[in-house]
Design a protein around this motif. Structure first.
Motif, PDB file in Angstrom:
ATOM      1  N   GLU A  54      15.257  20.967  51.703  1.00 38.85           N
ATOM      2  CA  GLU A  54      15.746  22.547  51.402  1.00 38.85           C
ATOM      3  C   GLU A  54      14.810  23.115  51.768  1.00 38.85           C
ATOM      4  O   GLU A  54      15.141  24.668  51.510  1.00 38.85           O
ATOM      5  N   ASP A  55      14.039  23.336  52.258  1.00 33.17           N
ATOM      6  CA  ASP A  55      13.238  24.783  53.387  1.00 33.17           C
ATOM      7  C   ASP A  55      14.395  25.151  54.817  1.00 33.17           C
ATOM      8  O   ASP A  55      15.638  24.421  53.935  1.00 33.17           O
ATOM      9  N   LEU A  56      14.918  25.914  55.096  1.00 39.78           N
ATOM     10  CA  LEU A  56      15.618  26.986  55.802  1.00 39.78           C
ATOM     11  C   LEU A  56      14.888  26.185  57.220  1.00 39.78           C
ATOM     12  O   LEU A  56      14.020  26.253  57.280  1.00 39.78           O
ATOM     13  N   THR A  72      21.331  24.950  53.716  1.00 37.17           N
ATOM     14  CA  THR A  72      19.458  25.517  52.592  1.00 37.17           C
ATOM     15  C   THR A  72      19.921  27.412  53.245  1.00 37.17           C
ATOM     16  O   THR A  72      19.441  27.915  52.992  1.00 37.17           O
ATOM     17  N   LYS A  75      23.202  29.619  52.387  1.00 42.77           N
ATOM     18  CA  LYS A  75      23.050  29.909  50.886  1.00 42.77           C
ATOM     19  C   LYS A  75      21.781  31.332  50.877  1.00 42.77           C
ATOM     20  O   LYS A  75      22.670  31.588  50.520  1.00 42.77           O
TER      21      LYS A  75
END
Length: 660
Positions: A54-56, A72, A75
């Motif tokens: 979920e982290d970049l 991620t 997005k």
């Protein structure tokens, strides 16, 4: 960030795998060696794990360009070009990398870095940024894993928490109940009501708690040093008992010294103390350090820990023994890898977990991947032999022998194989190891040598046979010539010559009939020789023969011929002269070994020899020949005993190669 670290470690492993073409990397401990299947599974899982974070997450090259990014991150930037873009443009909105960026710092330090950054370029959001290096085999940073987490909400929550804490502090301070906070067995806070109930002043309670904590600190088994921030430096203010032991008590001389002074020649240590304090985070690393207090060099596992508000604890575990063990293990691994013997390591289920290059060459594998991770019975050219060897090793604990086996390219080779169980320190079997040597060339050489030896043996047998035949021809010619001689004296001389020739011919006959051309069974030879002499001189019946030959006495041809001639002369002499007028008696022959010599005794109980007879000066050709052969050819000594008949004793040495 546990999953992130696992991802970085996974990426490191995959990079090593892609860079390796044929060389398989193994861990130092065979129990933790990972199979190729696990690595391949990691490759398959990596991309899905990467995208699920979920982290970049981005991988940045040396030019600060994004070479890979997860979904991620795509997005987050909402359609903007991410791949091949400069990371500083995306995150900071700058035209070049900025020093406060962890990726910038990691490329320069080679270490993982972390920072919290507020990016006005991205709407004033706060981000928690981590950078982890990806290094090549030489330790040079090639890429950086850049991980970004939006912590804006957390920052806001933190500010709200501070306001809330102040509110509740006021409540606790004025509470009618006793409230105290204990951390790491040390009282960190107690409210006025607690002081009132305990009857201690706040200072006394905190002091007692600190003294108790200090006693625990002193007893930590790992050497620990306490540094306190003073101005722009750090000062050593305390140490535990383990630090006293490792420095032989000299650490006390350094209390009060500044880090910049003590570590003037070790700027990396100063940097890490500062970093631990500024980042308020733990740092761990291994290093080779020379103690100024003792001059000793030791490998240390160092951990820096921040203790609020102004302390840094440095734990230094001595890992010198472990480092030497690891170095020794690497040497052993290299020795195994470069051994000219094939080495294979198999787990208890029969799956191959390690092979060296020699093993691959012997069994015609094109790469280690063809073997590692597979059952031995699956990849072996002869599965039945492989299963028998595995079973024998597990049952007996070892197996050794020469076997003929097929290999993967269709050839059949001869190998010397040695297997054994590998056990842990408790004696429990954990694996099986085999050492293989290709002995095909040696086997071929042995076969050629055996064929050549048989050829030479046949040739030597034929030579002895022909020599025997030629001597018999000479003996027959003498016999024919003897028929025309009327003088008994000359006839007797011809017969003596024929007997001498017969004694030599008999040796060659024994040799060509024997399987051993180097030595002669002398007992058998004497039986045949004396039997012929007794018939020739008509001694059978009235003269007994006694033979005492030590068991297993064998003589070389160079010793047997002179010994045979000596026996021929002495027995012939006894048959002709010792028993006149049909007298009965006994002739004896004995041979025995005495230390490093052989003793030949030829005797009779006949009339004996005249006392004034000197065998070295006699006109008798036979006795003169005995003297010449005994002393000149055998290099021995001869003695004559006339006390009871005649007894000749001849002592001589025989080479060790020809005496069995």
């Amino acid at each position: 960030m546990g999953n992130i670290k696992e991802l970085v470690e996974m990426r490191q492993r995959i990079t090593k795998l892609e860079a390796s073409e044929t060389q398989h990397k193994h861990t130092a401990d065979i129990l933790q060696v990972q199979t190729e299947e696990a690595l391949q599974a990691s490759v398959r899982q990596w991309q899905s794990t990467f995208d699920a974070i979920e982290d970049l997450v981005a991988i940045i090259d040396k030019d600060y360009r994004v070479v890979r990014a997860n979904q991620t991150m795509d997005k987050f930037f909402d359609g903007a070009k991410v791949l091949d873009a400069h990371c500083y443009e995306l995150f900071h909105g700058t035209e070049e990398a900025i020093p406060s960026c962890p990726t910038y710092q990691t490329f320069r330090s080679g270490e993982a870095t972390h920072a919290e950054l507020c990016e006005q370029h991205l709407g004033g959001h706060w981000f928690d940024v981590f950078a982890y290096p990806i290094k090549d085999k030489d330790g040079t940073v090639q890429q950086v894993v850049h991980i970004v987490r939006d912590i804006t909400e957390r920052k806001k929550a933190g500010e709200e928490l501070q306001a809330s804490e102040e509110k509740y502090r006021q409540v606790v301070e004025n509470a009618n109940e006793a409230i105290l906070v204990i951390q790491d067995m040390v009282i960190k806070f107690l409210n006025p009501k607690t002081i009132e109930i305990l009857g201690y002043s706040k200072e006394e309670a905190l002091r007692e708690s600190e003294e108790r904590a200090k006693a625990q600190y002193k007893g930590i088994p790992i050497p620990t040093y306490t540094w306190q921030r003073v101005d722009d430096d750090f000062v050593l203010i305390d140490h535990n008992d383990a630090a006293v032991a490792i420095t032989h008590g000299k650490i006390a001389d350094f209390v009060g010294i500044k880090a910049s002074e003590l570590y003037r020649d070790a700027p990396k240590i100063q940097e890490e103390i500062y970093r631990c304090f500024s980042e308020k985070a733990s740092i761990e690393r291994e290093m080779l350090y020379r103690f100024k207090s003792t001059g000793e060099e030791k490998y240390l596992a160092v951990k820096y820990a921040f203790v609020p508000p102004d302390l840094v604890l440095v734990h230094t575990e001595d890992i010198t023994a472990r480092k030497w063990a690891e170095a020794e293990l690497r040497i052993k691994e290299q020795a195994i890898a470069s051994s000219i013997s094939g080495i294979v390591l198999v787990d208890l289920d029969g799956a191959i977990i390690y092979v060296n290059q020699a093993y691959l060459d012997i069994f015609a594998y094109s790469s280690a991947e063809e073997a590692i991770g597979h059952k031995m019975t699956e990849v072996a050219a002869d599965k039945e032999i492989a299963q028998k060897l595995l079973t024998a090793t597990q049952t007996k604990g070892w197996w050794k022998g020469e076997i003929r086996v097929p290999v993967r390219d269709g050839r059949t080779i001869d190998i010397l194989l040695s297997t054994n169980l590998v056990r842990n320190e408790k004696g429990v079997p954990i694996a099986m190891m085999a050492s293989v040597t290709d002995i095909s060339e040696r086997k071929q050489a042995e076969e050629q040598l055996n064929a050549s030896l048989k050829e030479k043996e046949a040739l030597l047998s034929e030579i002895h046979h022909r020599v025997k035949n030629n001597l018999q021809v000479i003996s027959s010619l003498l016999r024919l010539q003897e028929r025309d001689i009327e003088d008994e004296k000359y006839s007797e001389m011809f017969q003596d010559s024929r007997n001498r020739i017969r004694s030599m011919a008999l040796i060659h006959e024994k040799l060509y009939r024997s399987e051993n051309f180097a030595n002669i069974d002398f007992a058998e030879y004497i039986k045949s020789l004396t039997s012929d002499l007794f018939r020739a001189y008509k001694g059978t019946g009235r003269i007994a023969f006694k033979m005492d030959i030590e068991e297993d006495v064998s003589l070389s041809i160079d010793t047997a011929i002179p010994c045979g001639l000596i026996i021929n002369e002495l027995v012939s002499n006894s048959l002709k002269h010792a028993f006149p007028e049909g007298r009965e008696g006994e002739i004896g022959i004995s041979i025995r070994s005495i230390e490093d010599e052989l003793e030949l005794v030829v005797s009779d109980n006949g009339v004996g020899m005249p006392q004034n007879l000197d065998i070295r000066k006699t006109e008798s050709l036979g006795l003169h020949l005995v003297s010449i052969l005994a002393e000149g050819q055998l290099h021995g000594e001869i003695n004559l005993d006339r006390s009871e008949g005649t007894l000749f004793t001849i002592k001589f040495k025989e080479t060790r190669d020809t005496v069995k």
